[in-house]
Write an enzyme that holds these catalytic residues in place. Sequence first.
Site, mmCIF file in Angstrom:
data_model
loop_
_atom_site.group_PDB
_atom_site.id
_atom_site.type_symbol
_atom_site.label_atom_id
_atom_site.label_comp_id
_atom_site.label_asym_id
_atom_site.label_seq_id
_atom_site.Cartn_x
_atom_site.Cartn_y
_atom_site.Cartn_z
ATOM 1 N N CYS A 68 -3.561 -9.165 3.885
ATOM 2 C CA CYS A 68 -3.252 -8.332 4.652
ATOM 3 C C CYS A 68 -3.762 -8.638 6.154
ATOM 4 O O CYS A 68 -5.042 -8.806 6.230
ATOM 5 C CB CYS A 68 -4.180 -6.995 3.883
ATOM 6 S SG CYS A 68 -3.815 -5.528 5.083
ATOM 7 N N VAL A 115 0.862 -1.157 0.039
ATOM 8 C CA VAL A 115 -0.078 -0.064 -0.228
ATOM 9 C C VAL A 115 0.758 1.076 -0.106
ATOM 10 O O VAL A 115 1.833 1.301 0.969
ATOM 11 C CB VAL A 115 -0.864 -0.089 1.278
ATOM 12 C CG1 VAL A 115 -1.802 1.184 1.401
ATOM 13 C CG2 VAL A 115 -1.895 -1.004 1.164
#
Length: 441
Positions: A183, A101
């Site tokens: 994640c 990210v």
Amino acid sequence: LPHSAAESPGRPLGGIGGPSSSSVGGPSMVAWLAAVAVGRCSAVVSACVLLLRALQARWRGAVDGQGDAAAAGKRPPREEEAPPNLFERLGRPMHVVAPMVDQSELPFRLLARRYGAQLCYTPMVNANQFNNSSVYREEVLAEANAADRPLVVQFAGHDAETLLRAARHVEHMCDAVDLNLGCPQGIARRGRYGAFLLEEEDLVVDIVRTLSSKLQVPVTCKIRLFRDDLDRTLRLCHRLQEAGCALLTVHGRTRHQNKQTVGSCNFQAIAAVKAAMRIPVIANGGIATLEDVERCLRETGADAVMSSEAILENPALFAGNVDSEGRHVGQARLAREYLELAEVHLRLRNSKAEGDAPKCVKAHIFKMLFAGLQDNHDLRDRVSNANCFAEFRSILEELERREWQEPSFHREDAYLRHRSWYFRHRLSEAQSLDGVPEPPA
């Protein structure tokens, strides 16, 4: 069948050209019938000989072809060759940059490709936000670059139709679409995606089946392990494969292993997944140096190795910090080259001044110069406050004037793990590996 030598060209067997009517029933008739029989037998024999010779020639050709292929180290061709899997179509990449990210953006991917990365993933894209925000969508689509292939675009989400609609926007600009099932952050729990979505196995399988059946590009998955339940992990991997997953990346940790509780990576579990799968498997986790890459490939049998945090600190990891001309590639050079790429490819919307840098630039510079900033706190503070490319270059130049000690990622015997950003959450382990005594209590 061909005519035999007993048959004259002008006398076909039977009917016209046979014995005269005056000899019917006599010795001439008997002789003629005998000749016909002999002629037909000869013709059959000749045809059989020719057929056998043709078959023999074909067999010899096939054997010779196999021999040639074996001599060349190749498999002999088959009339119905199975189509190549995704890994082969991507060029069999062994060194992969993970989706991160706000960190695996275009300039960083181009830098990593310059130094040995053969496949890159985009940062995770939130499917719902991507569909509903034209600004966000334009930012992702603007990253299309011919030099940035092969490329996998990763999406996060929990609704099959939402993910499908988002993926259709990018299938023209990538080689595959990946579903984020790895994640472990709290935001993933709140958003119902990532490693937390693994608990909803039927939903995950349905999403993969929907995407793989309706997209023009293959679908891949990046997962973590279930805690203390390898059998459950293997069952889900099989279900993903059957649902149409074309390639599987396995992070050898659970979602509970994160930050201060990160712990070691389970290469044995990755090896078990690889042994059970027909599709290609990429190993992720536990990679700090090029030596770790090679060890991971040996111990897991995986098709490739993916790096995430370590390559953020050292984008030349996969090249062993050596460029194409055999010269050493240090951290200062990497930071300088990244700034050059970022200034060309990153566009900061609503910038107040020319030369302003997006926040991802600060994060990259901090990681690449981490070892030097630990000894130069004033420069560390300047990095925290910097917001333009000129200021980041000034900091780098000052650090070089001070002749800082760059980390020796390329030398296993000189690599100081306890001074590495990658080991920031495992400082005690790093000090033990480096032989550094613990401070007194």
